[in-house]
Design an enzyme around this catalytic site. Structure first.
Site, mmCIF file in Angstrom:
data_model
loop_
_atom_site.group_PDB
_atom_site.id
_atom_site.type_symbol
_atom_site.label_atom_id
_atom_site.label_comp_id
_atom_site.label_asym_id
_atom_site.label_seq_id
_atom_site.Cartn_x
_atom_site.Cartn_y
_atom_site.Cartn_z
ATOM 1 N N SER A 136 12.226 -52.074 -2.170
ATOM 2 C CA SER A 136 13.438 -52.321 -1.388
ATOM 3 C C SER A 136 14.611 -51.921 -2.262
ATOM 4 C CB SER A 136 13.550 -53.814 -1.046
ATOM 5 O OG SER A 136 14.823 -54.132 -0.525
ATOM 6 N N TYR A 173 13.040 -63.328 -3.019
ATOM 7 C CA TYR A 173 12.688 -62.006 -2.502
ATOM 8 C C TYR A 173 12.973 -60.943 -3.559
ATOM 9 C CZ TYR A 173 12.878 -57.853 0.502
ATOM 10 O OH TYR A 173 12.681 -56.603 1.051
#
Length: 268
Positions: free
Chosen positions: A132, A145
Protein backbone atom coordinates in the site's frame (compact mmCIF):
# COMPACT_ATOMS: atom_id res chain seq x y z
CA UNK A 1 2.17 -23.85 -22.24
CA UNK A 2 0.37 -20.99 -20.48
CA UNK A 3 1.74 -19.31 -17.38
CA UNK A 4 0.02 -19.76 -14.02
CA UNK A 5 -0.63 -17.29 -11.20
CA UNK A 6 -1.66 -18.21 -7.65
CA UNK A 7 -3.70 -15.43 -6.00
CA UNK A 8 -4.67 -15.02 -2.35
CA UNK A 9 -7.68 -12.92 -1.35
CA UNK A 10 -9.38 -13.40 -4.72
CA UNK A 11 -12.99 -13.19 -3.57
CA UNK A 12 -13.36 -9.45 -4.18
CA UNK A 13 -11.68 -6.18 -5.05
CA UNK A 14 -8.15 -6.26 -6.40
CA UNK A 15 -7.78 -10.04 -6.04
CA UNK A 16 -10.84 -10.74 -8.16
CA UNK A 17 -9.94 -8.07 -10.74
CA UNK A 18 -6.45 -9.55 -11.05
CA UNK A 19 -7.85 -13.06 -11.51
CA UNK A 20 -10.09 -11.82 -14.31
CA UNK A 21 -7.33 -9.87 -16.04
CA UNK A 22 -4.80 -12.71 -16.04
CA UNK A 23 -7.48 -15.12 -17.24
CA UNK A 24 -8.27 -12.76 -20.12
CA UNK A 25 -4.55 -12.61 -20.93
CA UNK A 26 -4.46 -16.39 -21.36
CA UNK A 27 -3.01 -17.32 -17.99
CA UNK A 28 -4.13 -20.22 -15.85
CA UNK A 29 -5.35 -18.80 -12.53
CA UNK A 30 -5.56 -20.43 -9.12
CA UNK A 31 -7.81 -18.11 -7.14
CA UNK A 32 -7.87 -18.72 -3.40
CA UNK A 33 -10.26 -17.43 -0.77
CA UNK A 34 -11.62 -18.41 2.61
CA UNK A 35 -15.05 -19.39 1.28
CA UNK A 36 -14.85 -20.53 -2.36
CA UNK A 37 -18.30 -22.10 -2.04
CA UNK A 38 -19.74 -18.57 -2.00
CA UNK A 39 -18.04 -17.49 -5.23
CA UNK A 40 -20.45 -17.12 -8.16
CA UNK A 41 -18.37 -15.31 -10.80
CA UNK A 42 -14.81 -16.64 -11.04
CA UNK A 43 -16.02 -20.24 -11.03
CA UNK A 44 -17.80 -19.56 -14.33
CA UNK A 45 -14.58 -18.63 -16.15
CA UNK A 46 -12.33 -21.02 -18.06
CA UNK A 47 -8.85 -21.73 -16.69
CA UNK A 48 -9.67 -20.47 -13.19
CA UNK A 49 -9.42 -22.96 -10.33
CA UNK A 50 -10.85 -22.02 -6.93
CA UNK A 51 -9.16 -23.30 -3.78
CA UNK A 52 -9.98 -22.69 -0.13
CA UNK A 53 -7.31 -20.81 1.80
CA UNK A 54 -7.11 -19.06 5.15
CA UNK A 55 -3.66 -17.45 5.19
CA UNK A 56 -3.67 -17.32 9.01
CA UNK A 57 -3.95 -21.13 9.29
CA UNK A 58 -0.47 -22.58 8.72
CA UNK A 59 -1.57 -26.23 8.12
CA UNK A 60 -4.20 -24.94 5.69
CA UNK A 61 -1.58 -22.85 3.87
CA UNK A 62 0.72 -25.85 3.45
CA UNK A 63 -2.11 -28.11 2.29
CA UNK A 64 -3.47 -25.56 -0.19
CA UNK A 65 -0.04 -24.83 -1.66
CA UNK A 66 0.55 -28.57 -2.09
CA UNK A 67 -2.84 -28.94 -3.76
CA UNK A 68 -2.14 -26.00 -6.08
CA UNK A 69 1.24 -27.44 -7.09
CA UNK A 70 -0.37 -30.80 -7.80
CA UNK A 71 -2.42 -29.15 -10.56
CA UNK A 72 0.66 -28.10 -12.55
CA UNK A 73 3.43 -25.53 -12.65
CA UNK A 74 3.06 -22.11 -11.01
CA UNK A 75 5.00 -19.06 -12.19
CA UNK A 76 3.76 -16.18 -10.05
CA UNK A 77 2.39 -15.99 -6.50
CA UNK A 78 0.33 -12.86 -5.86
CA UNK A 79 0.03 -12.25 -2.11
CA UNK A 80 -3.05 -10.08 -1.94
CA UNK A 81 -5.08 -11.24 1.09
CA UNK A 82 -5.50 -8.52 3.67
CA UNK A 83 -7.84 -5.98 5.22
CA UNK A 84 -7.79 -2.58 6.87
CA UNK A 85 -7.98 -1.70 10.55
CA UNK A 86 -8.54 1.88 11.65
CA UNK A 87 -9.06 3.62 14.95
CA UNK A 88 -7.19 4.65 18.09
CA UNK A 89 -4.67 2.10 19.33
CA UNK A 90 -5.95 2.64 22.87
CA UNK A 91 -9.34 1.14 22.01
CA UNK A 92 -8.13 -1.65 19.71
CA UNK A 93 -8.64 -5.09 21.20
CA UNK A 94 -5.98 -7.78 21.44
CA UNK A 95 -8.04 -9.89 19.06
CA UNK A 96 -8.11 -7.09 16.47
CA UNK A 97 -4.36 -6.54 16.77
CA UNK A 98 -3.56 -10.23 16.36
CA UNK A 99 -5.96 -10.66 13.43
CA UNK A 100 -4.48 -7.66 11.61
CA UNK A 101 -0.90 -8.86 11.99
CA UNK A 102 -1.72 -12.52 11.32
CA UNK A 103 -3.64 -11.73 8.13
CA UNK A 104 -1.73 -8.89 6.53
CA UNK A 105 1.84 -9.70 7.54
CA UNK A 106 2.25 -13.26 8.79
CA UNK A 107 -0.22 -14.71 6.27
CA UNK A 108 1.89 -13.37 3.41
CA UNK A 109 5.03 -14.77 5.02
CA UNK A 110 3.49 -18.25 5.47
CA UNK A 111 2.34 -18.45 1.85
CA UNK A 112 5.68 -17.22 0.52
CA UNK A 113 7.68 -19.61 2.69
CA UNK A 114 5.56 -22.54 1.49
CA UNK A 115 6.31 -21.77 -2.18
CA UNK A 116 10.05 -21.02 -1.89
CA UNK A 117 11.26 -24.66 -2.11
CA UNK A 118 9.30 -25.18 -5.32
CA UNK A 119 10.65 -22.00 -6.92
CA UNK A 120 14.18 -22.77 -5.69
CA UNK A 121 14.15 -26.20 -7.34
CA UNK A 122 12.99 -24.63 -10.61
CA UNK A 123 15.35 -21.66 -10.14
CA UNK A 124 12.63 -19.33 -11.30
CA UNK A 125 9.39 -17.82 -10.07
CA UNK A 126 8.08 -14.48 -8.85
CA UNK A 127 6.34 -13.28 -5.71
CA UNK A 128 4.24 -10.11 -5.96
CA UNK A 129 2.75 -8.65 -2.79
CA UNK A 130 0.05 -6.04 -2.40
CA UNK A 131 1.37 -3.54 0.09
CA UNK A 132 0.00 0.00 0.00
CA UNK A 133 1.12 3.58 -0.26
CA UNK A 134 0.39 3.12 3.46
CA UNK A 135 3.48 0.93 3.53
CA UNK A 136 5.60 3.96 2.64
CA UNK A 137 3.75 6.83 4.35
CA UNK A 138 1.39 6.95 7.33
CA UNK A 139 -2.11 8.33 7.83
CA UNK A 140 -3.78 9.12 11.16
CA UNK A 141 -5.64 6.37 13.04
CA UNK A 142 -4.16 3.51 11.02
CA UNK A 143 -1.05 2.64 13.02
CA UNK A 144 -1.57 -1.13 13.07
CA UNK A 145 -2.44 -1.29 9.38
CA UNK A 146 0.73 0.68 8.67
CA UNK A 147 2.73 -1.65 10.91
CA UNK A 148 1.75 -4.56 8.66
CA UNK A 149 2.21 -2.75 5.36
CA UNK A 150 5.52 -1.14 6.31
CA UNK A 151 6.51 -4.57 7.56
CA UNK A 152 5.71 -6.11 4.18
CA UNK A 153 7.76 -3.49 2.38
CA UNK A 154 10.81 -4.05 4.60
CA UNK A 155 10.37 -7.82 4.52
CA UNK A 156 10.19 -7.79 0.72
CA UNK A 157 13.30 -5.66 0.37
CA UNK A 158 15.23 -7.86 2.77
CA UNK A 159 14.01 -11.05 1.12
CA UNK A 160 14.97 -9.80 -2.34
CA UNK A 161 18.64 -10.59 -1.84
CA UNK A 162 18.30 -14.21 -0.77
CA UNK A 163 15.65 -14.98 -3.38
CA UNK A 164 17.80 -13.49 -6.15
CA UNK A 165 20.57 -15.93 -5.22
CA UNK A 166 18.26 -18.84 -6.13
CA UNK A 167 16.85 -17.27 -9.30
CA UNK A 168 13.56 -16.09 -7.76
CA UNK A 169 12.07 -12.59 -7.84
CA UNK A 170 10.00 -10.53 -5.43
CA UNK A 171 8.08 -7.31 -6.09
CA UNK A 172 5.56 -5.12 -4.30
CA UNK A 173 2.58 -3.24 -5.71
CA UNK A 174 1.68 -0.26 -3.55
CA UNK A 175 -1.76 1.15 -4.42
CA UNK A 176 -3.41 4.22 -3.05
CA UNK A 177 -7.17 4.14 -2.61
CA UNK A 178 -9.15 1.61 -4.63
CA UNK A 179 -12.81 1.98 -5.59
CA UNK A 180 -13.99 -1.34 -4.17
CA UNK A 181 -16.18 -2.58 -1.34
CA UNK A 182 -13.04 -2.62 0.83
CA UNK A 183 -14.62 -0.41 3.49
CA UNK A 184 -17.69 -2.61 3.85
CA UNK A 185 -16.15 -6.06 3.34
CA UNK A 186 -12.52 -5.74 4.40
CA UNK A 187 -12.36 -3.05 7.04
CA UNK A 188 -12.48 -3.05 10.82
CA UNK A 189 -12.53 -0.13 13.25
CA UNK A 190 -12.20 0.63 16.92
CA UNK A 191 -13.42 3.74 18.70
CA UNK A 192 -12.88 5.68 21.91
CA UNK A 193 -14.73 8.82 23.01
CA UNK A 194 -11.47 10.66 23.69
CA UNK A 195 -10.64 10.50 19.98
CA UNK A 196 -14.10 10.58 18.38
CA UNK A 197 -13.97 14.20 17.21
CA UNK A 198 -10.51 13.84 15.67
CA UNK A 199 -11.34 10.45 14.13
CA UNK A 200 -14.45 11.92 12.54
CA UNK A 201 -12.46 14.86 11.25
CA UNK A 202 -9.95 12.52 9.64
CA UNK A 203 -12.63 10.70 7.66
CA UNK A 204 -14.41 13.91 6.68
CA UNK A 205 -11.17 15.26 5.19
CA UNK A 206 -10.39 12.10 3.23
CA UNK A 207 -11.08 12.54 -0.49
CA UNK A 208 -11.68 9.51 -2.68
CA UNK A 209 -11.91 11.46 -5.93
CA UNK A 210 -8.56 10.18 -7.17
CA UNK A 211 -9.06 6.56 -6.14
CA UNK A 212 -8.26 4.00 -8.83
CA UNK A 213 -10.49 1.16 -9.91
CA UNK A 214 -9.47 -2.37 -8.99
CA UNK A 215 -9.05 -3.08 -12.71
CA UNK A 216 -6.52 -0.24 -13.02
CA UNK A 217 -4.42 -1.59 -10.17
CA UNK A 218 -4.69 -5.11 -11.61
CA UNK A 219 -3.01 -3.76 -14.74
CA UNK A 220 -0.03 -2.75 -12.59
CA UNK A 221 0.10 -6.26 -11.13
CA UNK A 222 0.16 -7.64 -14.67
CA UNK A 223 2.93 -5.21 -15.59
CA UNK A 224 4.99 -6.34 -12.60
CA UNK A 225 4.43 -9.98 -13.54
CA UNK A 226 5.40 -9.63 -17.18
CA UNK A 227 7.82 -6.72 -17.69
CA UNK A 228 10.94 -8.71 -16.82
CA UNK A 229 12.37 -5.80 -14.87
CA UNK A 230 14.47 -6.17 -11.74
CA UNK A 231 12.29 -3.58 -10.00
CA UNK A 232 11.17 -4.01 -6.41
CA UNK A 233 8.39 -1.43 -5.96
CA UNK A 234 5.52 -0.39 -8.22
CA UNK A 235 3.55 2.65 -7.00
CA UNK A 236 0.02 2.17 -8.33
CA UNK A 237 -2.61 4.86 -8.82
CA UNK A 238 -2.46 8.61 -9.35
CA UNK A 239 -3.22 9.37 -5.71
CA UNK A 240 -0.36 7.14 -4.53
CA UNK A 241 2.05 8.71 -7.02
CA UNK A 242 0.98 12.19 -5.89
CA UNK A 243 1.48 11.33 -2.22
CA UNK A 244 4.96 9.93 -2.86
CA UNK A 245 5.91 13.00 -4.92
CA UNK A 246 4.83 15.24 -2.04
CA UNK A 247 6.87 13.23 0.44
CA UNK A 248 9.95 13.50 -1.73
CA UNK A 249 9.44 17.23 -2.19
CA UNK A 250 8.69 18.08 1.45
CA UNK A 251 11.00 15.63 3.22
CA UNK A 252 9.96 13.38 6.08
CA UNK A 253 9.18 16.02 8.71
CA UNK A 254 7.62 18.47 6.28
CA UNK A 255 5.40 15.72 4.90
CA UNK A 256 4.27 14.69 8.39
CA UNK A 257 3.23 18.28 9.09
CA UNK A 258 1.44 18.44 5.75
CA UNK A 259 -0.53 15.24 6.51
CA UNK A 260 -1.53 16.52 9.94
CA UNK A 261 -2.89 19.71 8.43
CA UNK A 262 -4.58 17.96 5.52
CA UNK A 263 -6.40 15.27 7.50
CA UNK A 264 -6.88 16.64 11.01
CA UNK A 265 -7.71 20.27 10.34
CA UNK A 266 -11.12 21.57 11.37
CA UNK A 267 -13.53 22.12 8.51
CA UNK A 268 -14.33 25.83 8.16
Amino acid sequence: MSNTIFITGASSGLGKATAKLFQQKGWRVIATMRHPEKETELNQLDNITLLQLDVTDIPNVKATVAKALSTGHIDVVFNNAGYGLSGPLESTSAEQILRQINTNLLGTIWVTQAFIPYFRERRKGLFITTTSVGGLVAFPFSSLYHATKWGLEGWSEGLYYELKSIGVGIKTVAPGGIQTDFLSRSFDTSSHPAYDELFSRFFSNADGALFSTAAQIAEVVYEAATDGKEQLRYIAGEDAKGIMAQREQLGNEGFRQFMETAFLKKNS
